[in-house]
Design an enzyme around this catalytic site. Structure first.
Site, PDB file in Angstrom:
ATOM      1  N   LYS A  22      40.636  41.565  52.236  1.00 11.53           N
ATOM      2  CA  LYS A  22      40.235  40.440  51.366  1.00 11.53           C
ATOM      3  C   LYS A  22      41.401  39.980  50.481  1.00 11.53           C
ATOM      4  O   LYS A  22      41.685  38.787  50.402  1.00 11.53           O
ATOM      5  CB  LYS A  22      39.060  40.868  50.476  1.00 11.53           C
ATOM      6  CG  LYS A  22      38.746  39.868  49.389  1.00 11.53           C
ATOM      7  CD  LYS A  22      37.688  40.354  48.433  1.00 11.53           C
ATOM      8  CE  LYS A  22      38.173  41.266  47.345  1.00 11.53           C
ATOM      9  NZ  LYS A  22      38.689  40.670  46.130  1.00 11.53           N
ATOM     10  N   ASN A  23      42.062  40.937  49.846  1.00 10.94           N
ATOM     11  CA  ASN A  23      43.082  40.532  48.883  1.00 10.94           C
ATOM     12  C   ASN A  23      44.322  39.933  49.551  1.00 10.94           C
ATOM     13  O   ASN A  23      45.015  39.117  48.951  1.00 10.94           O
ATOM     14  CB  ASN A  23      43.459  41.702  47.975  1.00 10.94           C
ATOM     15  CG  ASN A  23      42.343  41.990  46.971  1.00 10.94           C
ATOM     16  OD1 ASN A  23      41.422  41.187  46.808  1.00 10.94           O
ATOM     17  ND2 ASN A  23      42.406  43.138  46.318  1.00 10.94           N
ATOM     18  N   CYS A 120      36.224  39.647  38.719  1.00 13.63           N
ATOM     19  CA  CYS A 120      35.448  40.773  38.202  1.00 13.63           C
ATOM     20  C   CYS A 120      35.811  41.032  36.753  1.00 13.63           C
ATOM     21  O   CYS A 120      36.980  41.021  36.383  1.00 13.63           O
ATOM     22  CB  CYS A 120      35.742  42.031  39.023  1.00 13.63           C
ATOM     23  SG  CYS A 120      34.673  42.172  40.442  1.00 13.63           S
ATOM     24  N   ARG A 125      42.247  40.286  31.682  1.00 14.01           N
ATOM     25  CA  ARG A 125      43.191  40.167  32.802  1.00 14.01           C
ATOM     26  C   ARG A 125      44.141  39.012  32.523  1.00 14.01           C
ATOM     27  O   ARG A 125      43.970  37.905  33.021  1.00 14.01           O
ATOM     28  CB  ARG A 125      42.419  39.983  34.113  1.00 14.01           C
ATOM     29  CG  ARG A 125      41.569  41.205  34.413  1.00 14.01           C
ATOM     30  CD  ARG A 125      40.711  41.043  35.638  1.00 14.01           C
ATOM     31  NE  ARG A 125      41.428  41.276  36.879  1.00 14.01           N
ATOM     32  CZ  ARG A 125      40.816  41.358  38.067  1.00 14.01           C
ATOM     33  NH1 ARG A 125      39.513  41.227  38.155  1.00 14.01           N
ATOM     34  NH2 ARG A 125      41.516  41.564  39.154  1.00 14.01           N
ATOM     35  N   ASP A 308      40.995  50.127  42.727  1.00 17.30           N
ATOM     36  CA  ASP A 308      39.839  49.587  43.452  1.00 17.30           C
ATOM     37  C   ASP A 308      39.054  50.672  44.196  1.00 17.30           C
ATOM     38  O   ASP A 308      38.015  50.393  44.788  1.00 17.30           O
ATOM     39  CB  ASP A 308      40.292  48.508  44.453  1.00 17.30           C
ATOM     40  CG  ASP A 308      40.605  47.195  43.757  1.00 17.30           C
ATOM     41  OD1 ASP A 308      40.450  47.117  42.530  1.00 17.30           O
ATOM     42  OD2 ASP A 308      41.007  46.235  44.450  1.00 17.30           O
ATOM     43  N   ARG A 400      31.091  39.822  47.501  1.00 19.34           N
ATOM     44  CA  ARG A 400      32.386  39.163  47.343  1.00 19.34           C
ATOM     45  C   ARG A 400      33.450  39.835  48.201  1.00 19.34           C
ATOM     46  O   ARG A 400      34.441  39.201  48.565  1.00 19.34           O
ATOM     47  CB  ARG A 400      32.826  39.236  45.874  1.00 19.34           C
ATOM     48  CG  ARG A 400      32.041  38.329  44.965  1.00 19.34           C
ATOM     49  CD  ARG A 400      32.540  38.433  43.560  1.00 19.34           C
ATOM     50  NE  ARG A 400      34.002  38.394  43.589  1.00 19.34           N
ATOM     51  CZ  ARG A 400      34.769  38.591  42.546  1.00 19.34           C
ATOM     52  NH1 ARG A 400      34.228  38.843  41.385  1.00 19.34           N
ATOM     53  NH2 ARG A 400      36.063  38.537  42.647  1.00 19.34           N
TER      54      ARG A 400
HETATM   55  C1  UD1 Z   1      44.691  42.604  42.167  1.00 17.82           C
HETATM   56  C2  UD1 Z   1      43.493  42.758  43.064  1.00 17.82           C
HETATM   57  C3  UD1 Z   1      42.475  43.703  42.439  1.00 17.82           C
HETATM   58  C4  UD1 Z   1      43.143  45.025  42.072  1.00 17.82           C
HETATM   59  C5  UD1 Z   1      44.407  44.806  41.263  1.00 17.82           C
HETATM   60  C6  UD1 Z   1      45.194  46.087  41.025  1.00 17.82           C
HETATM   61  C7  UD1 Z   1      43.393  40.616  44.179  1.00 17.82           C
HETATM   62  C8  UD1 Z   1      42.686  39.318  44.335  1.00 17.82           C
HETATM   63  N1  UD1 Z   1      42.900  41.445  43.260  1.00 17.82           N
HETATM   64  O1  UD1 Z   1      44.226  42.022  40.962  1.00 17.82           O
HETATM   65  O2  UD1 Z   1      41.437  43.916  43.381  1.00 17.82           O
HETATM   66  O3  UD1 Z   1      42.245  45.791  41.297  1.00 17.82           O
HETATM   67  O4  UD1 Z   1      45.280  43.878  41.937  1.00 17.82           O
HETATM   68  O5  UD1 Z   1      45.520  46.673  42.243  1.00 17.82           O
HETATM   69  O6  UD1 Z   1      44.338  40.920  44.890  1.00 17.82           O
HETATM   70  N2  UD1 Z   1      48.679  42.091  34.013  1.00 17.82           N
HETATM   71  C9  UD1 Z   1      49.282  41.584  32.899  1.00 17.82           C
HETATM   72  N3  UD1 Z   1      49.804  40.325  32.964  1.00 17.82           N
HETATM   73  C10 UD1 Z   1      49.745  39.566  34.089  1.00 17.82           C
HETATM   74  C11 UD1 Z   1      49.130  40.094  35.230  1.00 17.82           C
HETATM   75  C12 UD1 Z   1      48.609  41.367  35.164  1.00 17.82           C
HETATM   76  O7  UD1 Z   1      49.362  42.235  31.849  1.00 17.82           O
HETATM   77  O8  UD1 Z   1      50.245  38.429  34.087  1.00 17.82           O
HETATM   78  C13 UD1 Z   1      48.113  43.462  33.977  1.00 17.82           C
HETATM   79  C14 UD1 Z   1      46.607  43.493  34.210  1.00 17.82           C
HETATM   80  O9  UD1 Z   1      45.888  43.303  33.031  1.00 17.82           O
HETATM   81  C15 UD1 Z   1      46.424  44.877  34.785  1.00 17.82           C
HETATM   82  C16 UD1 Z   1      47.730  45.106  35.579  1.00 17.82           C
HETATM   83  O10 UD1 Z   1      48.658  44.182  35.064  1.00 17.82           O
HETATM   84  O11 UD1 Z   1      46.373  45.819  33.738  1.00 17.82           O
HETATM   85  C17 UD1 Z   1      47.582  44.924  37.072  1.00 17.82           C
HETATM   86  O12 UD1 Z   1      47.007  43.662  37.351  1.00 17.82           O
HETATM   87  P1  UD1 Z   1      47.303  42.871  38.693  1.00 17.82           P
HETATM   88  O13 UD1 Z   1      48.059  43.756  39.623  1.00 17.82           O
HETATM   89  O14 UD1 Z   1      47.884  41.560  38.352  1.00 17.82           O
HETATM   90  O15 UD1 Z   1      45.850  42.655  39.255  1.00 17.82           O
HETATM   91  P2  UD1 Z   1      45.253  41.368  39.947  1.00 17.82           P
HETATM   92  O16 UD1 Z   1      46.323  40.677  40.735  1.00 17.82           O
HETATM   93  O17 UD1 Z   1      44.458  40.606  38.972  1.00 17.82           O
END
Ligand code: UD1
Length: 434
Positions: A22-23, A120, A125, A308, A400
């Site tokens: 999915k991701n 979610c 985030r 996850d 989802r």
């Molecule tokens: C993606 C996955 C999600 C998974 C996560 C971590 C998708 C659609 N979703 O989410 O299923 O749980 O990776 O493996 O692929 N952060 C910041 N600033 C930013 C971006 C992130 O501080 O600009 C922090 C977040 O709050 C979190 C960490 O970095 O603590 C990791 O987040 P991130 O890897 O970006 O997760 P997602 O891409 O949202």
């Protein structure tokens, strides 16, 4: 309103085929609009998140032709590039990955306007690292009335150091940089398998991206991208969920169409707590006969134990012998399932980002509510282990990310049905004599 009903107690036994990731699909579908040529994409999981993103792509004028359940043709040629290109509908706000359209459209049109992402609710985030990356490439980014607007005269390659390892920011920056002028280096990049898959997809469209899968990604911008025919990698988390379900139900499941390397951290933990895991070229078999043992886990970016998989692992440990400890280091609000699991008899105490789990012998079925996608999957596993019937509400979260979860569980001998009416609920209870 759809719900899942589960009658627990049957070990899962047999074979299950894992769908596309999915991701990875979410990044790849968004990246497909970066060319006006046709992109054929195979092995797309038919889940709510991918359907929503496809609707959003159609919503901005993109051509989406569903060739079969898992294959689609996308072309960006019909997208009207204008100031009015705004991505905001009730669906797009619900999925986190809508922000990938930001990187894709910024790369292609040098302007994008997208509603702030939902997804979610597993903690705050932020998207500061995405914005930092776009700005480093020369874009001006503003947030106005819940919309993110990124625009640039031209995008120029840059040296970007991510302050946090972020999957989303790495993919988004990679997409925009693929069509920037000159060379971009992303340091402290995320290394998840789906980052490599999105990079491979972009490269198959003519991009020049090297180093995906390591923490330094080098991108040499190209003038334009072309069409491609690409198949998405298997879903690491769907596979992990079935591995955990096999172990927790004391079953024996051959999980097919996986890349075993992507499952290393999950396999290692399962072996540590007493399961038998056998790896094949593109399958893993998980067998468990005895009650599992306790362990300690900390979630980490890939190749560490995935956040996850944390709730599914917690369910397995909640039925294991002894006291286990889980530290959640990625998202701060990822223990919301604990209250639901407690209703089934689990003994879990949460302190900050740590859960202390005292293993119990068994769960008893209960009415529970899925708080988010992966926690919902964990409740399904709990229901399969519990005595009696479990009714899970808010399964739209689970849908989802899991395609035909109930069908796959049933094929393995589990008793699980999707119900919608009072009558269906009664029928299920009658059928299983409760
Ligand atoms: C993606 C996955 C999600 C998974 C996560 C971590 C998708 C659609 N979703 O989410 O299923 O749980 O990776 O493996 O692929 N952060 C910041 N600033 C930013 C971006 C992130 O501080 O600009 C922090 C977040 O709050 C979190 C960490 O970095 O603590 C990791 O987040 P991130 O890897 O970006 O997760 P997602 O891409 O949202």
């Amino acid at each position: 309103m759809e719900q899942y009903m589960i009658k627990g107690g049957n070990p899962l036994v047999g074979e299950v085929v894992i769908g596309g990731a999915k991701n990875a699909a979410l990044g790849i579908l968004a990246a497909a609009v970066m060319t006006d040529k046709a992109c054929y994409i195979d092995n797309i999981p038919n889940v709510k998140d991918t359907r929503t993103l496809l609707q959003a792509i159609e919503g901005i004028g993109g051509l989406v032709e569903r060739q079969n359940t898992h294959r689609v043709m996308i072309s960006g040629s019909t997208i009207q590039n204008s100031e009015n290109l705004v991505i905001d509908d009730e669906f797009i706000r619900k999925i986190r990955a809508s922000y990938y359209l930001l990187g894709a459209l910024l790369g292609k049109y040098k302007r994008a306007q997208v509603a702030l992402p939902g997804g979610c609710n597993i903690g705050s985030r932020p998207i500061d690292q995405h914005i930092k990356g776009f700005e480093a490439l020369g874009a001006k980014v503003t947030i106005d009335h819940g919309m993110i607007i990124a625009e640039a005269e031209e995008l120029r390659g840059s040296h970007i150091y991510l302050d946090v390892v972020s999957v989303g920011a790495t993919i988004n920056i990679m997409m925009a940089a693929a069509l920037a002028e000159g060379k971009t280096i992303i340091e402290n990049a995320a290394k998840e398998p789906h980052i490599v898959d999105v990079a491979n997809f972009l490269n198959s469209m003519g991009a020049n991206i090297k180093g995906a899968g390591t923490d330094v990604i080098r991108i040499r911008g190209v003038k334009e991208l072309h069409g491609t025919d690409y198949s998405i990698i298997p879903d690491q988390i769907e596979a992990g969920t079935f591995m955990m379900a096999a172990a927790a139900t004391k079953g024996d499941v051959l999980i097919k169409n996986v890349i075993p390397k992507h499952l290393d951290s999950i396999s290692a933990k399962l072996v540590e707590i007493g399961a038998y895991v056998e790896e094949f070229d593109d399958a893993v078999r998980v067998i468990s006969k005895e009650r599992m043992k306790s362990t300690q886990i900390k979630t980490l970016p890939y190749p560490g134990f995935p956040t996850d998989m944390q709730p599914q692992m917690a369910v397995t440990l909640a039925l294991s012998e002894g006291t286990s400890i889980i530290s959640e280091s990625i998202f701060e609000n990822r223990f919301k399932y604990v209250d639901e699991l407690s209703r089934m008899g689990a003994k879990i105490k949460v302190e900050g980002n740590t859960a202390i789990i005292d293993g119990v012998e068994s769960f008893a079925g209960a009415n529970v509510v899925a708080p988010d996608l992966r926690a919902g999957a964990a409740l399904v596993i709990a229901g399969l282990c519990a005595s009696g019937v479990t009714l899970i509400d808010k399964i739209e979260y689970i849908q989802r990310g899991y395609e035909d979860f109930e069908g796959k569980v049933r094929a393995l001998g589990g008793i699980m049905e999707k119900v919608e009416t009072e009558q269906e609920i009664k029928k299920f209870k009658f059928q299983y004599a409760v």
